[in-house]
Design a protein around this motif. Structure first.
Motif: not given
Length: 139
Positions: A24-26, A30-37, A96-103, A114-121
């Motif tokens: 997992i790589e971050f 941003g001010e209210d989110y973090l993304v990892a893949k 890859y899958v990407y996870a974006k955590a937002t408050y 709330n964490i959305r996991i998406t693919d490269e598209d």
């Protein structure tokens, strides 16, 4: 903290952990989110060759807990996940899958992510809700 400092801290504290094992790589903050893949390889497959739901949940809890960690005063508090729920809506075999955590809620004691996991598209793979708790460190 700058975006670069947040990403550097996130990477630094993950040495010799599950996050390193799952690669997992971050990647963004941003001010209210973090993304990892995370790479989708046979290492994180279920027996029929698609991404294991448990690996998705591990990615989600990793990014959500890390977001709480970097957005709170960790000199005063430590963070623990206390509840997680996931809905898996699409499978993926590679890439890859990407996870974006937002408050959803940023309380003094509990945080709801709330964490959305998406693919490269940007196709939705899983949607996850994580609750973390900030517990005071004993002096």
């Amino acid at each position: 903290m700058t975006k670069e400092e947040l990403l550097e801290l996130s990477t630094k504290v993950c040495k010799n952990t599950l996050m390193e094992t799952l690669e997992i790589e971050f990647t963004d903050a941003g001010e209210d989110y973090l993304v990892a893949k995370m790479p989708v390889t046979p290492k994180v497959h279920q027996p029929d060759g698609v991404l294991h739901g448990g690996a998705s949940v591990a990615l989600a809890e990793s990014v959500g807990s890390m977001a709480s960690y970097v957005f709170l005063d960790t000199d005063e508090f430590f963070v623990r996940g206390i509840e997680i729920s996931a809905n898996h809506v699409r499978s993926i075999r590679e890439g890859y899958v990407y996870a974006k955590a937002t408050y959803l809620h940023k309380g003094r004691t509990t945080q709801l992510w709330n964490i959305r996991i998406t693919d490269e598209d940007d196709n939705l793979i899983s949607i996850v809700k994580l609750t973390t708790i900030a517990l005071p460190k004993k002096k």
